[in-house]
Structure formats: C-alpha cells, structure tokens
Design an enzyme around this catalytic site. Structure first.
Site, PDB file in Angstrom:
ATOM      1  N   LYS A  21       7.227  -6.128   7.357  1.00 50.43           N
ATOM      2  CA  LYS A  21       7.237  -6.937   8.579  1.00 50.43           C
ATOM      3  C   LYS A  21       5.822  -7.196   9.084  1.00 50.43           C
ATOM      4  CE  LYS A  21       9.178  -2.756  10.517  1.00 50.43           C
ATOM      5  NZ  LYS A  21      10.478  -2.251  10.936  1.00 50.43           N
TER       6      LYS A  21
ATOM      7  N   LYS B 277       4.357  -4.500  -1.163  1.00 54.05           N
ATOM      8  CA  LYS B 277       5.688  -4.278  -0.608  1.00 54.05           C
ATOM      9  C   LYS B 277       6.029  -5.372   0.407  1.00 54.05           C
ATOM     10  CE  LYS B 277       6.370  -1.174   2.519  1.00 54.05           C
ATOM     11  NZ  LYS B 277       6.562   0.002   3.382  1.00 54.05           N
TER      12      LYS B 277
ATOM     13  N   LYS C  90      -1.528   2.980   7.557  1.00 54.09           N
ATOM     14  CA  LYS C  90      -1.459   2.483   8.933  1.00 54.09           C
ATOM     15  C   LYS C  90      -2.717   2.800   9.718  1.00 54.09           C
ATOM     16  CE  LYS C  90       3.387   1.934  10.036  1.00 54.09           C
ATOM     17  NZ  LYS C  90       4.355   2.114  11.125  1.00 54.09           N
TER      18      LYS C  90
HETATM   19  P1  TYM Z   1      10.718   1.797   8.330  1.00 53.90           P
HETATM   20  O1  TYM Z   1      11.131   1.500   9.724  1.00 53.90           O
HETATM   21  O2  TYM Z   1       9.380   1.396   7.871  1.00 53.90           O
HETATM   22  O3  TYM Z   1      11.753   1.214   7.298  1.00 53.90           O
HETATM   23  C1  TYM Z   1      13.141   1.444   7.452  1.00 53.90           C
HETATM   24  C2  TYM Z   1      13.824   1.609   6.099  1.00 53.90           C
HETATM   25  O4  TYM Z   1      13.640   0.446   5.305  1.00 53.90           O
HETATM   26  C3  TYM Z   1      13.103   0.801   4.040  1.00 53.90           C
HETATM   27  N1  TYM Z   1      12.214  -0.271   3.582  1.00 53.90           N
HETATM   28  C4  TYM Z   1      12.272  -0.824   2.366  1.00 53.90           C
HETATM   29  N2  TYM Z   1      13.081  -0.600   1.316  1.00 53.90           N
HETATM   30  C5  TYM Z   1      12.890  -1.343   0.213  1.00 53.90           C
HETATM   31  N3  TYM Z   1      11.924  -2.302   0.118  1.00 53.90           N
HETATM   32  C6  TYM Z   1      11.092  -2.555   1.144  1.00 53.90           C
HETATM   33  N4  TYM Z   1      10.171  -3.513   1.035  1.00 53.90           N
HETATM   34  C7  TYM Z   1      11.244  -1.796   2.333  1.00 53.90           C
HETATM   35  N5  TYM Z   1      10.607  -1.803   3.542  1.00 53.90           N
HETATM   36  C8  TYM Z   1      11.212  -0.866   4.273  1.00 53.90           C
HETATM   37  C9  TYM Z   1      12.346   2.097   4.296  1.00 53.90           C
HETATM   38  O5  TYM Z   1      12.167   2.834   3.117  1.00 53.90           O
HETATM   39  C10 TYM Z   1      13.247   2.784   5.281  1.00 53.90           C
HETATM   40  O6  TYM Z   1      14.300   3.442   4.633  1.00 53.90           O
HETATM   41  N6  TYM Z   1       9.619   6.667   8.647  1.00 53.90           N
HETATM   42  C11 TYM Z   1      10.699   5.708   8.544  1.00 53.90           C
HETATM   43  C12 TYM Z   1      11.630   5.744   9.752  1.00 53.90           C
HETATM   44  C13 TYM Z   1      12.218   7.095  10.019  1.00 53.90           C
HETATM   45  C14 TYM Z   1      13.212   7.746   9.261  1.00 53.90           C
HETATM   46  C15 TYM Z   1      13.482   8.965   9.941  1.00 53.90           C
HETATM   47  C16 TYM Z   1      13.891   7.432   8.081  1.00 53.90           C
HETATM   48  C17 TYM Z   1      11.922   7.896  11.081  1.00 53.90           C
HETATM   49  N7  TYM Z   1      12.679   9.020  11.038  1.00 53.90           N
HETATM   50  C18 TYM Z   1      14.405   9.889   9.446  1.00 53.90           C
HETATM   51  C19 TYM Z   1      14.829   8.355   7.603  1.00 53.90           C
HETATM   52  C20 TYM Z   1      15.069   9.560   8.289  1.00 53.90           C
HETATM   53  C21 TYM Z   1      10.071   4.321   8.469  1.00 53.90           C
HETATM   54  O7  TYM Z   1       8.933   4.099   8.831  1.00 53.90           O
HETATM   55  O8  TYM Z   1      10.931   3.362   8.059  1.00 53.90           O
END
Ligand code: TYM
Length: 334
Positions: free
Chosen positions: A198, A195, A112
């Site tokens: 969005k 991957k 990022k």
């Molecule tokens: P974020 O918002 O990028 O994504 C949310 C969740 O979706 C999953 N994900 C995917 N899984 C499979 N294939 C994909 N292409 C894909 N894209 C996204 C992510 O693995 C995630 O589970 N840091 C985290 C948000 C967060 C969080 C937390 C998660 C903040 N605090 C505490 C768990 C616990 C994030 O950026 O997810």
C-alpha cells in the site's frame, strides 16, 4: 485446543496482497470450525504517524473489507486491538522478555525505519513484541499470514520460549505460521522483484480492494510482462518474476494450483491470459468492493460489531493476562 488469530494494520487501503495473502485465507479458516479471531491492529498502525480521522476511517474500512470478503461476525471475533487493553498490557511484559538484538534484526523494522533509525519511533522498534502479545494473549496456535510476516511469527515463538524458560513454566504455546496457497507473496504489477504494497508510490503497482471493475482491468492490462508465451510447468516461471506473479494471482483468486493454471494456459500469450485474469479478478473482487461501499454507509453498525467482538475477545484474553501477571509475580487484587 487450536485457536486462530491474525491481524492487519489499518494504515491505508487494502491491497490484493492483503486479500490473497491474508483475508481470503482468514475466511477459509473461519469455515473449518476452529475458533477464529481477526483483529484490526490500530496500535500497530500508529508506530508510524497516522492522521486521526484517517485512522478511524481506515479501521472501519478494514472491518468492512473483512466482512465483505466473507468473515461473519457470528462465526469469527472481529475487533480492533485498542478495545482489548490486554494486548498492550501483555505487550509490556514481552518488551521485558524480548531482546534489543532480536528486534534490530527484523526486516520490517529495517525497511520501515530506513536509514534514519535514530528518528524511528520506539513503538516501531518494539512492534514485534506487541505482535507476539496479540497472538499469545489468546494462546493462539495458528496464524495465517503472508510470507513477509514469517520472521515476526518466529520471533513470537522465541518470546514464548524465553518466557516459559525464564519463569520455568509451560504456559505459552509455540504458534505455527500458516503460509499457504499460491499467493503468499504477491508482487508489484510494475516490478516483479518488489512486494505489492500500500505504500508503493505508484498506484499502478497494486490493485486495491476498493478498485472498481475498470480500474482492475486497466491495471492488469498495463501490468509488466515479458514477450514469451506461458510455460506449461511451474519450473518455467523461475526466472520470470512478472509472469510468475500474474500466474500466482490467477491461482490464488481461482483457488487453483499453479500447475493447473499452466495446464490451461501453457503455450498461450499474455494477450490471451490477461483478459482471462481480468475476468476472474473482476468477478471475485468487484462484488467485495461494492459490499465494502455499502457497509461504509453504516459506520455505527461496524462500530457495534467491533465492540461486541472486543467484549468477547476480552473474555478470552483477561484470564490469560491474569495468569501471566501471577507467573511474573505481580500482586493482584484481593
Ligand atoms: P500488514 O498489515 O502489513 O499486512 C496484513 C497481512 O497481509 C499480508 N500481506 C501480503 N501477503 C501476500 N502478498 C503481499 N504483497 C502482502 N502484503 C501484505 C501480510 O503478510 C499480513 O498477513 N505485522 C502485521 C500485522 C499484525 C499481525 C499481528 C499479523 C500485527 N499483529 C498478529 C498476525 C498476527 C503486518 O504488518 O501486516
């Protein structure tokens, strides 16, 4: 006692990756009887610039997505992070526990921040310490996430271990990531080595949770493949990232094992497989997008659900934060 926590950033539309890697599995865990907390991590979202009106809309849309996909506010606590100030408060303590070196090794930060690290926000760098706080402020034991979050959960364990060690306590638990199912890493429909995200500039690379039946069908029809027939065993997908991705998506949506999907489709061409995948995807996803639309007509109701969830979440978080302050040596109220 087991407790499940997870979160998603309201930083843009929800993708099929978010659904299969996270939300669908949140729903599975909700129905095991374990206490479940699911958050919209708005404080994390602003580590990169968010237009305020868009952030508000995206937070409500994410809540609508959770509910439309099957999360029930009567069974799971649904709330946005900023309404539970204990996250940010424990996040500060963890800023003082975590090391700069740990943070610089995080791949999400490197991706990022890009080349111009000097210009990344301090919040983007400290992001994983706040994430550790999200989880540990509830003493959560299990965190369902996609594969890309594994490193952050490992860091959460490092933070817990260092805190416990430095203060000579056995206070924070060692959280387990729950990375399960056939679709823990959903890939771009245009490029099987990237991957699904969005932020990919190509809209054809992803299926959005708000896509209608036509859009879903079009994107799957155009999805990149190779000229070969599907193999009859998972091994045969090893060097075929695009084929593997579509099979994983099928398995994820159908709650099937990849081997079972291939038992049905082994030897078939994509011209047979894609229509089946379209039917499946439309039947699973279109009702969710319709329900999201309906819920979005009632933003006040969404806001009430989030506030209620936050109130209940604070009842868990506040005593854990108070104990943390006590351990650290803060003078508290008398
Ligand atoms: P974020 O918002 O990028 O994504 C949310 C969740 O979706 C999953 N994900 C995917 N899984 C499979 N294939 C994909 N292409 C894909 N894209 C996204 C992510 O693995 C995630 O589970 N840091 C985290 C948000 C967060 C969080 C937390 C998660 C903040 N605090 C505490 C768990 C616990 C994030 O950026 O997810």
């Amino acid at each position: 006692t087991p407790r499940v926590f997870s979160g998603i950033q309201p930083s843009g539309g929800l993708t099929l990756g978010n659904y299969l890697g996270a939300i669908k599995r949140f729903v599975d865990m909700q129905d095991t009887g374990i206490e479940t907390l699911y958050c919209m991590v708005d404080l994390h979202a602003i580590t990169v610039w968010q237009d305020p009106a868009a952030l508000r809309r995206q937070t409500r849309e994410l809540a609508a997505g959770y509910i439309a996909a099957g999360l029930d506010p009567a069974k799971s606590l649904l709330f946005n992070q900023s309404q539970v100030p204990e996250h940010a408060q424990l996040g500060w303590i963890f800023n003082c526990v975590a090391r700069m070196g740990w943070m610089s090794r995080m791949t999400q930060f490197k991706d990022k921040a890009g080349k111009n690290r000097e210009n990344a926000s301090l919040g983007l760098f400290a992001y994983p310490a706040l994430m550790a706080a999200d989880i540990l402020v509830y003493h959560a034991t299990h965190v369902p996430v996609g594969e890309d979050q594994k490193q952050h959960i490992e860091l959460t364990r490092d933070v817990a271990a260092k805190f416990n060690h430095d203060y000579g306590v056995d206070f924070f638990p060692m959280t387990e990531p729950v990375i399960e199912g056939a679709a823990t890493r959903v890939m771009s429909l245009r490029d099987g080595s990237k991957k699904m995200s969005k932020s990919d500039p190509s809209p054809a690379s992803r299926i959005n949770m708000t896509d209608d039946a036509d859009a879903i069908a079009k994107k799957i029809r155009k999805a990149k493949t190779d000229p070969d027939a599907l193999p009859s065993e998972a091994q045969g997908l090893e060097d075929r990232p695009e084929a593997r991705n579509l099979v994983n998506i099928f398995a994820g949506l159908a709650d099937m094992k990849v081997d079972h999907v291939l038992a049905d489709f082994g030897g078939k061409q994509f011209s047979d497989f894609k229509p089946a995948l379209i039917d499946l995807a439309v039947s699973k996803l279109a009702p969710i997008s319709t329900e999201m639309d309906r819920l979005m007509q009632h933003p006040d109701e969404i806001d009430r659900i989030l506030t209620k969830g936050a109130t209940r979440a604070r009842q868990i978080a506040a005593p854990i934060l108070a104990q943390t302050y006590e351990i650290v040596g803060m003078v508290g109220p008398k």
